[in-house]
Design a protein around this motif. Structure first.
Motif, PDB file in Angstrom:
ATOM      1  N   TRP A  66       5.555  29.034 -15.261  1.00 27.66           N
ATOM      2  CA  TRP A  66       5.146  27.730 -15.763  1.00 27.66           C
ATOM      3  C   TRP A  66       4.075  27.862 -16.847  1.00 27.66           C
ATOM      4  CZ3 TRP A  66       7.249  23.407 -16.447  1.00 27.66           C
ATOM      5  CH2 TRP A  66       6.546  22.219 -16.569  1.00 27.66           C
ATOM      6  N   SER A 115      15.868  14.497 -16.696  1.00 24.40           N
ATOM      7  CA  SER A 115      16.523  15.780 -16.450  1.00 24.40           C
ATOM      8  C   SER A 115      17.951  15.567 -15.955  1.00 24.40           C
ATOM      9  CB  SER A 115      15.734  16.591 -15.417  1.00 24.40           C
ATOM     10  OG  SER A 115      15.641  15.902 -14.195  1.00 24.40           O
ATOM     11  N   ILE A 157      13.654  22.326 -18.711  1.00 19.59           N
ATOM     12  CA  ILE A 157      12.791  21.811 -17.640  1.00 19.59           C
ATOM     13  C   ILE A 157      13.597  21.481 -16.386  1.00 19.59           C
ATOM     14  CG2 ILE A 157      11.199  19.968 -16.978  1.00 19.59           C
ATOM     15  CD1 ILE A 157      10.035  21.991 -18.941  1.00 19.59           C
ATOM     16  N   SER A 195      11.168  15.073 -20.548  1.00 22.21           N
ATOM     17  CA  SER A 195      12.125  16.040 -19.992  1.00 22.21           C
ATOM     18  C   SER A 195      12.216  15.919 -18.473  1.00 22.21           C
ATOM     19  CB  SER A 195      11.719  17.462 -20.381  1.00 22.21           C
ATOM     20  OG  SER A 195      11.783  17.649 -21.770  1.00 22.21           O
ATOM     21  N   VAL A 196      11.070  15.724 -17.816  1.00 18.13           N
ATOM     22  CA  VAL A 196      11.052  15.592 -16.361  1.00 18.13           C
ATOM     23  C   VAL A 196      11.777  14.331 -15.925  1.00 18.13           C
ATOM     24  CG1 VAL A 196       9.562  15.219 -14.353  1.00 18.13           C
ATOM     25  CG2 VAL A 196       8.964  16.960 -16.041  1.00 18.13           C
ATOM     26  N   GLN A 197      11.531  13.227 -16.623  1.00 16.57           N
ATOM     27  CA  GLN A 197      12.090  11.932 -16.234  1.00 16.57           C
ATOM     28  C   GLN A 197      13.556  11.779 -16.579  1.00 16.57           C
ATOM     29  OE1 GLN A 197       9.356   9.325 -18.262  1.00 16.57           O
ATOM     30  NE2 GLN A 197       7.693   9.708 -16.812  1.00 16.57           N
ATOM     31  N   TRP A 245       6.041  18.927  -7.384  1.00 21.02           N
ATOM     32  CA  TRP A 245       5.180  18.902  -8.563  1.00 21.02           C
ATOM     33  C   TRP A 245       3.697  18.922  -8.197  1.00 21.02           C
ATOM     34  CZ3 TRP A 245       6.605  20.403 -13.064  1.00 21.02           C
ATOM     35  CH2 TRP A 245       7.922  20.204 -13.507  1.00 21.02           C
ATOM     36  N   THR A 297       6.529  13.458  -7.845  1.00 21.76           N
ATOM     37  CA  THR A 297       6.942  13.596  -9.232  1.00 21.76           C
ATOM     38  C   THR A 297       5.735  13.944 -10.075  1.00 21.76           C
ATOM     39  OG1 THR A 297       8.126  12.526 -11.058  1.00 21.76           O
ATOM     40  CG2 THR A 297       6.582  11.167  -9.802  1.00 21.76           C
ATOM     41  N   LEU A 298       5.977  14.540 -11.208  1.00 19.69           N
ATOM     42  CA  LEU A 298       4.891  14.878 -12.111  1.00 19.69           C
ATOM     43  C   LEU A 298       4.359  13.605 -12.753  1.00 19.69           C
ATOM     44  CD1 LEU A 298       3.308  17.197 -13.511  1.00 19.69           C
ATOM     45  CD2 LEU A 298       5.038  17.120 -15.319  1.00 19.69           C
ATOM     46  N   THR A 302      12.766  22.897 -12.742  1.00 23.58           N
ATOM     47  CA  THR A 302      12.525  21.983 -11.621  1.00 23.58           C
ATOM     48  C   THR A 302      13.344  22.373 -10.403  1.00 23.58           C
ATOM     49  OG1 THR A 302      12.047  20.160 -13.155  1.00 23.58           O
ATOM     50  CG2 THR A 302      12.550  19.564 -10.874  1.00 23.58           C
ATOM     51  N   ALA A 306       0.278  16.441 -16.097  1.00 28.49           N
ATOM     52  CA  ALA A 306       0.909  17.148 -17.206  1.00 28.49           C
ATOM     53  C   ALA A 306      -0.111  17.446 -18.304  1.00 28.49           C
ATOM     54  CB  ALA A 306       2.063  16.314 -17.775  1.00 28.49           C
TER      55      ALA A 306
END
Length: 221
Positions: free
Chosen positions: A72, A101, A137, A97-99, A151, A3-4, A141, A9
């Protein structure tokens, strides 16, 4: 999958901010159309994947991945632009946004189940939302994963391409004197080859890659 993480980031956003400033010191005020660039890069990704049903084509995954990294760059640029180059705020927004999605995306009156779309359909959808001036995002992904990247790998490849972008600027890219073709191969292809010779986890990875690019560029002059 990896994960990012926040540090990655923020590092990528800091690098992108520096690159944008190198290209144009007043890039925030100029408000370049970064999502227009996403549409073009996504179309190039479709070409590397292959889409022509009337001829035999093979997917060039290394180059397809490089196009994803290019995309990206412009997504990060747009995110920074929308937040007036506030890196901390952009990092917070990106992580959120990543967490959080979603697997569905509403666009143009339709609801798309992202896990039901193939890679080409997702790239086409990315073009659509980018033309509509939207950052999605979750969609990016899914595209990244379809291109056999996580990531961590995206982070490593992003840093590599950032090195190439600085190299281009340092060697006349903006002035039009830079040679993108070296011995009939694009610099992107040389970058992929040189990346494979180095350890991306090495603290000196970026500087070593820059040095190798410089040496090969001079050899092909």
């Amino acid at each position: 999958m990896s994960t990012l993480v926040y540090e990655q980031a923020k590092t990528m956003l800091e690098l992108q901010s520096k690159m944008n400033s190198k290209v144009a010191t007043d890039w925030v005020a100029q408000r370049f159309p970064y999502l227009r660039a996403v549409t073009i890069e996504a179309a190039e990704a479709i070409e590397h994947h292959g889409w022509k049903w009337w001829k035999k084509q093979e997917c060039d995954m290394p180059q397809l991945q490089m196009e994803i990294v290019d995309i990206w760059h412009f997504i990060l640029s747009q995110l920074l632009l929308e937040l007036d180059d506030n890196v901390d705020a952009a990092a917070d927004s990106l992580m959120n946004s990543v967490q959080h999605s979603d697997d569905t995306l509403k666009f143009d009156g339709n609801t798309y189940a992202l896990n039901k779309l193939n890679l080409l359909e997702k790239l086409e959808l990315l073009i659509g939302v980018s033309v509509a001036n939207r950052i999605e995002i979750a969609l990016f992904t899914q595209i990244m994963l379809d291109c056999d990247m996580n990531w961590t790998q995206l982070y490593q490849q992003y840093v590599s391409k950032n090195v190439l972008n600085f190299f281009r600027q340092d060697h006349g890219y903006k002035e039009g004197t830079y040679r993108k073709l070296w011995n009939s191969k694009e610099d992107n292809e040389h970058l992929v080859e040189l990346m494979a010779e180095l350890d991306p986890n090495n603290a000196e990875f970026a500087s070593e890659l820059y040095s190798k690019l410089s040496a090969r560029y001079q050899q092909t002059a």
